[in-house]
Design a protein around this motif. Structure first.
Motif, short mmCIF file in Angstrom:
data_model
loop_
_atom_site.label_atom_id
_atom_site.label_comp_id
_atom_site.label_asym_id
_atom_site.label_seq_id
_atom_site.Cartn_x
_atom_site.Cartn_y
_atom_site.Cartn_z
N ASN A 1 -97.36 33.10 6.19
CA ASN A 1 -96.70 34.36 6.71
C ASN A 1 -95.70 34.92 6.63
OD1 ASN A 1 -99.10 34.92 8.96
ND2 ASN A 1 -98.40 32.63 9.44
N GLN B 1 -100.38 41.02 5.86
CA GLN B 1 -101.46 40.72 5.74
C GLN B 1 -102.51 41.08 6.34
OE1 GLN B 1 -102.95 36.45 5.96
NE2 GLN B 1 -100.92 36.17 6.09
N GLN C 1 -104.43 40.38 9.85
CA GLN C 1 -104.06 40.08 10.91
C GLN C 1 -103.86 40.93 11.55
OE1 GLN C 1 -99.82 38.31 9.87
NE2 GLN C 1 -100.95 35.95 9.96
N GLU C 2 -102.50 42.18 10.72
CA GLU C 2 -102.78 43.81 11.92
C GLU C 2 -104.10 43.72 12.63
OE1 GLU C 2 -99.64 45.14 12.49
OE2 GLU C 2 -98.34 43.65 10.40
N PHE D 1 -99.28 34.76 16.09
CA PHE D 1 -101.56 33.80 16.64
C PHE D 1 -100.43 32.74 15.91
CE2 PHE D 1 -102.98 38.12 15.12
CZ PHE D 1 -103.83 38.22 15.92
N GLY E 1 -102.60 32.20 12.43
CA GLY E 1 -102.85 33.60 11.69
C GLY E 1 -103.20 33.69 10.62
N PRO F 1 -106.18 34.38 7.50
CA PRO F 1 -106.84 35.08 6.99
C PRO F 1 -108.36 34.80 7.46
CG PRO F 1 -105.71 33.69 5.22
CD PRO F 1 -105.30 33.91 6.33
N THR G 1 -108.49 35.18 11.37
CA THR G 1 -108.38 36.44 12.17
C THR G 1 -109.37 37.27 11.80
OG1 THR G 1 -106.97 36.73 10.13
CG2 THR G 1 -106.13 36.33 12.01
#
Length: 385
Positions: free
Chosen positions: A66, A70, A73-74, A91, A268, A270, A273
């Motif tokens: 983190n 990313q 995530q957004e 997250f 979170g 990737p 997510t």
């Protein structure tokens, strides 16, 4: 001998494969799955759109930490926040972690430590979430719980008003108590909680771990009751089987969780997510949610028609595709018998059969499940004569 801790009472079914609403065991037998991985596989097993999103992300990168922005995530945070009508997302990896973070956020934001929760609630198995849980069996053998957690009767407005005060950091509750027996909160109770929190400067935390991501026919169960929580927590259905949880909160709490205040190495991730984005893009469509509501009504109607004549069936209740059938004695023998007939269902407490089918379950599959349950109940009734 198994090398695993015996923390779970495992069933006799070992999955070999799963697709849609069906699991095939290693013995070749097929089962209709009305557990959805305990409310996780809301689109059934291995939904194509999620599988494709995960495969695409696997081809890019799996983990970077983190420290890096990313985009995925957004994307997931925007979808969550927009659907919930809230603004900030953290997250985590599970529902317990999400609730733990929410409790930390509330205590830090208010400078208070007292938290009100409810009898028969379930919020997780970390020390804070065990303390918040209103079930003694979850806490047995672990020594003293964290202090300042108060447990009140669910749906009891007087008990709440007698207890909440200016020392209260938060009230945490489930709209439907899942593990506690499929107990649905009343609108009067929820509105009273919301107003009492405002009057006392406490935060309202809604635990949507099991009820969220379309399970009740709305994006989140609190949407049925016109309330406006400060914080919600989600997990289970968010990633279609990939591990993910989240805290979603109002914008006024953004700075409370500033740099260094909280964190999670894998939160979170990737891959998770990416699964969450594909899941939400499907489930949060109005047409999809409308059909979930219709299927939920159909499930309750069919259950009432087929099962209400049995003396041992005390009540059928629920919302959307989260239903409970309360029986007179233990539900466990019924669960075992119906499993042997090819239907997988869950308990919710000692005497409630819990139905959590995929949100895209067909009416034919609902009919199949209810018929299997009815035949099992008939066999049990005949055995007692």
């Amino acid at each position: 001998m198994s090398y695993l801790f015996p923390t779970y009472q495992r069933w006799e079914v070992e999955p070999a494969s799963a697709s849609g609403s069906r699991i095939t065991g290693t013995d070749g037998k097929e089962y209709l799955d009305f557990t959805s991985g305990i409310g996780v596989c809301n689109l059934g097993h291995r939904p194509k759109q999620v599988e494709e999103a995960v495969a695409k992300q696997l081809d890019s990168f799996w983990h970077v930490s983190n420290l890096f922005p990313q985009h995925v995530q957004e994307q997931a945070a925007q979808l969550l926040g927009t659907a919930a009508g809230l603004d900030c997302v953290f997250f985590a990896n599970s529902g317990a972690e999400a609730n733990e973070a929410a409790l930390k956020l509330a205590r830090k934001a208010t400078g208070r430590s007292k938290v009100i929760s409810f009898i028969k609630s379930f919020h997780g198995r970390t020390f804070a979430t065990m303390a918040a849980t209103g079930q003694d069996k979850i806490k047995t053998g672990f020594g003293p719980m964290l202090e300042t957690f108060i447990h009140l009767p669910f749906n009891d407005t007087k008990a709440l008003m007698d207890e909440i005060d200016k020392d209260t950091a938060a009230v945490i509750l489930e709209i439907i108590q899942g593990e506690g027996g499929i107990n649905v909160a009343s609108e009067v109770f929820l509105k009273t909680v919301e107003e009492a929190c405002k009057q006392n400067g406490a935060l309202l935390i809604i635990d949507e771990i099991q009820t969220g991501i379309g399970r009740t026919g709305k994006p989140f169960a609190f949407h049925h009751f016109g309330i406006n929580p400060d914080i919600i927590t989600v997990a289970k259905g968010l990633g279609s089987g990939l591990p993910i949880g989240a805290v979603v909160a109002k914008s006024g709490l953004r700075e409370v969780f500033g740099p260094g205040s909280h964190g999670s190495t894998f939160g979170g991730n990737p891959i998770s997510t990416a699964a969450a984005v594909a899941t939400m893009e499907t489930i949060f469509q109005p047409s999809f949610l409308k059909e979930v509501s219709a299927r939920g009504e159909y499930l309750i109607e069919q259950a009432e028609t087929a099962l209400s004549g049995f003396e041992d069936v005390k009540e059928i209740r629920g919302l959307g595709l989260m239903a409970g059938i309360e029986v007179a004695g233990s539900a466990m023998p019924i669960l075992a018998e119906v499993r042997s007939q090819g239907l997988l269902v869950l308990p919710a407490g000692e005497n409630v059969i819990r139905l959590l089918p995929p949100l895209n379950i067909t009416r034919e599959e609902i009919n199949e499940a209810i018929q299997l349950l009815a035949q099992t109940m008939k066999n049990f009734a005949a055995a007692t004569i």
